[in-house]
Design an enzyme around this catalytic site. Structure first.
Site, PDB file in Angstrom:
ATOM      1  N   GLY A 214       7.825  -2.145 -16.414  1.00 16.46           N
ATOM      2  CA  GLY A 214       8.669  -0.991 -16.736  1.00 16.46           C
ATOM      3  C   GLY A 214       7.913  -0.066 -17.659  1.00 16.46           C
ATOM      4  O   GLY A 214       6.851  -0.427 -18.165  1.00 16.46           O
ATOM      5  N   HIS A 215       8.470   1.122 -17.900  1.00 18.57           N
ATOM      6  CA  HIS A 215       7.802   2.096 -18.760  1.00 18.57           C
ATOM      7  C   HIS A 215       7.655   1.592 -20.193  1.00 18.57           C
ATOM      8  O   HIS A 215       8.376   0.691 -20.597  1.00 18.57           O
ATOM      9  CB  HIS A 215       8.644   3.385 -18.851  1.00 18.57           C
ATOM     10  CG  HIS A 215       8.525   4.235 -17.644  1.00 18.57           C
ATOM     11  ND1 HIS A 215       7.339   4.733 -17.205  1.00 18.57           N
ATOM     12  CD2 HIS A 215       9.466   4.689 -16.788  1.00 18.57           C
ATOM     13  CE1 HIS A 215       7.554   5.449 -16.125  1.00 18.57           C
ATOM     14  NE2 HIS A 215       8.825   5.437 -15.839  1.00 18.57           N
ATOM     15  N   ASN A 216       6.780   2.259 -20.961  1.00 21.57           N
ATOM     16  CA  ASN A 216       6.779   2.050 -22.412  1.00 21.57           C
ATOM     17  C   ASN A 216       8.172   2.387 -22.930  1.00 21.57           C
ATOM     18  O   ASN A 216       8.733   3.400 -22.522  1.00 21.57           O
ATOM     19  CB  ASN A 216       5.773   2.988 -23.079  1.00 21.57           C
ATOM     20  CG  ASN A 216       4.339   2.507 -22.883  1.00 21.57           C
ATOM     21  OD1 ASN A 216       4.107   1.339 -22.603  1.00 21.57           O
ATOM     22  ND2 ASN A 216       3.402   3.419 -23.021  1.00 21.57           N
ATOM     23  N   GLY A 217       8.713   1.556 -23.775  1.00 17.81           N
ATOM     24  CA  GLY A 217      10.032   1.839 -24.332  1.00 17.81           C
ATOM     25  C   GLY A 217      11.188   1.379 -23.447  1.00 17.81           C
ATOM     26  O   GLY A 217      12.341   1.679 -23.722  1.00 17.81           O
ATOM     27  N   SER A 218      10.891   0.612 -22.389  1.00 20.26           N
ATOM     28  CA  SER A 218      11.978   0.168 -21.511  1.00 20.26           C
ATOM     29  C   SER A 218      12.656  -1.094 -22.037  1.00 20.26           C
ATOM     30  O   SER A 218      13.683  -1.519 -21.512  1.00 20.26           O
ATOM     31  CB  SER A 218      11.460  -0.068 -20.092  1.00 20.26           C
ATOM     32  OG  SER A 218      10.463  -1.062 -20.092  1.00 20.26           O
ATOM     33  N   GLY A 219      12.077  -1.697 -23.079  1.00 19.32           N
ATOM     34  CA  GLY A 219      12.699  -2.878 -23.679  1.00 19.32           C
ATOM     35  C   GLY A 219      11.979  -4.188 -23.385  1.00 19.32           C
ATOM     36  O   GLY A 219      12.418  -5.245 -23.844  1.00 19.32           O
ATOM     37  N   LYS A 220      10.867  -4.121 -22.656  1.00 21.61           N
ATOM     38  CA  LYS A 220      10.150  -5.338 -22.242  1.00 21.61           C
ATOM     39  C   LYS A 220       9.708  -6.199 -23.427  1.00 21.61           C
ATOM     40  O   LYS A 220       9.956  -7.395 -23.460  1.00 21.61           O
ATOM     41  CB  LYS A 220       8.869  -4.995 -21.453  1.00 21.61           C
ATOM     42  CG  LYS A 220       9.027  -4.021 -20.338  1.00 21.61           C
ATOM     43  CD  LYS A 220       7.715  -3.800 -19.599  1.00 21.61           C
ATOM     44  CE  LYS A 220       6.586  -3.184 -20.404  1.00 21.61           C
ATOM     45  NZ  LYS A 220       6.744  -1.806 -20.807  1.00 21.61           N
ATOM     46  N   SER A 221       9.053  -5.552 -24.394  1.00 20.61           N
ATOM     47  CA  SER A 221       8.513  -6.325 -25.516  1.00 20.61           C
ATOM     48  C   SER A 221       9.615  -6.841 -26.423  1.00 20.61           C
ATOM     49  O   SER A 221       9.496  -7.926 -26.999  1.00 20.61           O
ATOM     50  CB  SER A 221       7.531  -5.477 -26.328  1.00 20.61           C
ATOM     51  OG  SER A 221       6.384  -5.224 -25.563  1.00 20.61           O
TER      52      SER A 221
ATOM     53  N   GLU B   4       1.344  -7.697 -22.693  1.00 16.40           N
ATOM     54  CA  GLU B   4       0.248  -6.763 -22.385  1.00 16.40           C
ATOM     55  C   GLU B   4      -1.070  -7.275 -22.947  1.00 16.40           C
ATOM     56  O   GLU B   4      -1.859  -6.524 -23.517  1.00 16.40           O
ATOM     57  CB  GLU B   4       0.566  -5.364 -22.913  1.00 16.40           C
ATOM     58  CG  GLU B   4       1.769  -4.768 -22.203  1.00 16.40           C
ATOM     59  CD  GLU B   4       2.045  -3.343 -22.637  1.00 16.40           C
ATOM     60  OE1 GLU B   4       1.071  -2.588 -22.776  1.00 16.40           O
ATOM     61  OE2 GLU B   4       3.212  -3.005 -22.829  1.00 16.40           O
TER      62      GLU B   4
END
Lengths: 291, 283
Positions: B43-50, B170
């Protein structure tokens, strides 16, 4: 600005037991307003090479000429400030170098340092922030409240505001997501043209090197292994492999495709569109599959 | 073979935000992770993955909903250290996670914190450094190592604690191509031979297509879940939120637009090459 490396050698830790040749007798010319990519394995001398262009490193022997300015081994550099003004550098992770309270102050730091009056520096900041695709509202904010992609654009605006003639990009897309990478590269492509930069990019991406450059320099163990157009560099498949480099993905695919079709061919093709056209041409050429 | 029944992590109705004034970073997340699988989260940066990854390791707690790892709830203080030990995490920046003065010290650090006895520690130190092929570098200092080597040392420190799950946040995005390949090869080995469950948070679409399963996030929500082959059959959802596509998919779509009669199946380069070959030979 033309950049000419003349018999340039750089030693790390000279005259110590740790002496090591980082660059060995480099002769290289980069034409004014051209886009050159520097590729090569980690440790091949890419970064050492570009750090000579803005005087961060000095030659141990030989010389480098940047426009009318030159740096020679053993001689004191008298016009370093002028050189730094003409040669902008976007380091890896440029956002790590933001430090001021506001975006405006951060962008103005460079020009003011080079003697630009404050009012003019602010005018340049207004202009630069728009050039990198951000809103002028952002100028009053803290750089540390911005997203990673925005921070990187602010750092680039800081380089723009100095209005350099030569721009060095050291892995400018590292750590960005695919969309961020594409956006930043399009921005550099546009600025390169509009600002008439002489651009030198250090990159690990064969795709970017192939797609954006006029010329590619392949470094290997401190020497220039190849210096040619992307088309002429990437057809030397066996050579590149020896130097530890891949082909751009488009050409890797074509190679697999040709091998399966028992075609003995190799084409320097760097975009998806061209790759598709080449596949269709090859298929229809053989037995008229495409009607 | 991954058995869908063996759930190792369960996330249900999870909400998270930094403070009550702001929007949800994670909004109604429901998912399971299965024993032994390789799960890619993209998902994009800022999508909540981390943020999600930090919740899974018990580094942050959801505001609503529950997360359980091996049936231990992450809010259970008595089990928190067990959870953190069984879930290893490799971060993006190789320089930010090297804590020891030497490779050996760095790997020992986690074991010392976990109170592993000296004899056992020496045994594990050796075996984990051998597994990541850094045994000969035991006495090196971090500045003598490449980014890829530092990440391998970080992984050695994790496997020394014998985790059942490793999260890669990442972990290869700051490495050169060679470093990236060495980490991927090592992780595949740990996944297949040591049966460690891998959760990989990544933008690298060429990595995503090799995952057993993938989850796509956008604006703090899970918007797609399934096998890469199934999800990449249609590209509209990816395009809608502006996500890039893997090379083979882009080329496949382009060839189709230009009138070639090919399927929506090919995920890997070899598959597309084979399909083009079949197309050619049957005519």
């Amino acid at each position: 600005m033309d950049i000419i490396f003349n018999q340039l050698t750089h030693l790390y830790h000279p005259k110590t037991p740790f002496e090591r040749i980082a660059l060995n007798t480099i002769n290289l010319e980069m034409a004014s307003q051209s886009f050159t990519s520097i590729v090569g394995e980690t440790g091949s001398g890419k970064s050492t090479l570009v750090q000579h262009i803005n005087g961060l490193l000095k030659p141990s022997s030989g010389s480098i000429q940047i426009g009318s300015l030159s740096i020679e081994a053993g001689k004191k550099v008298s016009n370093l400030k002028e050189l730094r003004k003409q040669v902008g550098m976007v380091f890896q992770y440029p956002e790590h170098q933001l430090f001021e309270e506001t975006v405006l102050k951060d962008i103005c730091f460079g020009p003011i340092n080079f003697g630009v009056p404050e009012a003019e520096a602010e005018r340049r900041a207004q202009w630069a922030i728009k050039q990198v695709g951000l809103d002028t509202d952002i100028l009053s904010r803290s750089p540390f409240d911005l997203s990673g992609g925005q921070m990187r654009r602010v750092a680039i605006a800081g380089v723009l505001a100095i209005d350099p003639k030569v721009v060095i990009l050291d892995e400018p897309t590292a750590g960005l997501d695919p969309k961020g990478r594409k956006d930043i590269m399009s921005l550099f492509k546009q600025l390169h043209k509009e600002r008439q930069w002489t651009t030198i990019m250090v990159t690990h991406s064969m795709e970017d090197a192939a797609y954006y450059s006029d010329q590619i320099v392949v470094m290997n163990k401190g020497t220039v292994a190849m210096h040619d157009s992307p088309e002429n560099v990437f057809i030397q498949i066996d050579e590149l492999k020896k130097l530890g480099l891949d082909l751009p993905q488009t050409m890797q695919f074509l190679r697999l495709f040709y091998a399966k079709q028992k075609l003995n061919d190799i084409k320097p093709v760097f975009s998806i569109e061209e790759t598709a056209d080449e596949i269709i041409r090859a298929l229809s050429g053989e037995k008229g599959v495409i009607r | 073979m991954i058995h869908k029944k063996n759930r190792i992590i369960d996330v249900s109705n999870v909400y998270y935000r930094y403070d009550k004034e702001t929007n949800w970073i994670l909004e109604d997340i429901n998912l399971s992770v299965y024993q032994g699988e390789w799960l890619a989260i993209t998902g994009h940066n800022g999508s909540g993955k981390s943020t999600l990854a930090k919740c899974l390791k018990g580094l942050i707690m959801p505001e609503k909903g529950t997360i359980s790892v091996h049936h231990w709830d992450t809010t259970d203080k008595e089990k928190l250290w067990d959870i953190r030990r069984t879930v290893g995490m490799v971060f993006q920046n190789p320089d930010n996670q090297f804590v020891g003065a030497t490779v050996k010290d760095d790997v020992a650090f986690g074991m010392e914190n976990s109170g592993i006895e000296r004899k056992e520690m020496i045994k594990r130190l050796e075996s984990s450094l051998k597994q990541v092929r850094m045994f000969d570098y035991m006495d090196r200092e971090p500045h003598q190592l490449s980014g890829g080597q530092k990440q391998r040392v970080a992984i050695a420190g994790i496997i020394a604690l014998e985790p059942s799950i490793i999260i890669l946040d990442e972990a290869t995005s700051m490495l050169d191509p060679e470093g990236r390949q060495s980490i991927m090869k090592l992780m595949r080995h740990l996944n297949q031979e040591n049966k460690i469950t891998v959760i990989s948070i990544t933008h690298d679409l060429e990595e995503v297509i090799h995952a057993d399963r993938m989850i796509m996030m956008n604006d703090g929500k899970v918007i797609k879940e399934g096998k890469p082959r199934d999800l990449f059959q249609s590209t509209t959802d990816f395009e809608k939120i502006g996500l890039d596509l893997p090379f083979t998919i882009k080329l496949r779509c382009c060839l189709k637009e230009k009138g070639l009669e090919i399927s929506d199946n090919a995920l890997f380069e070899e598959e597309l090459v084979n399909e083009l070959w079949t197309l050619y030979s049957t005519n």
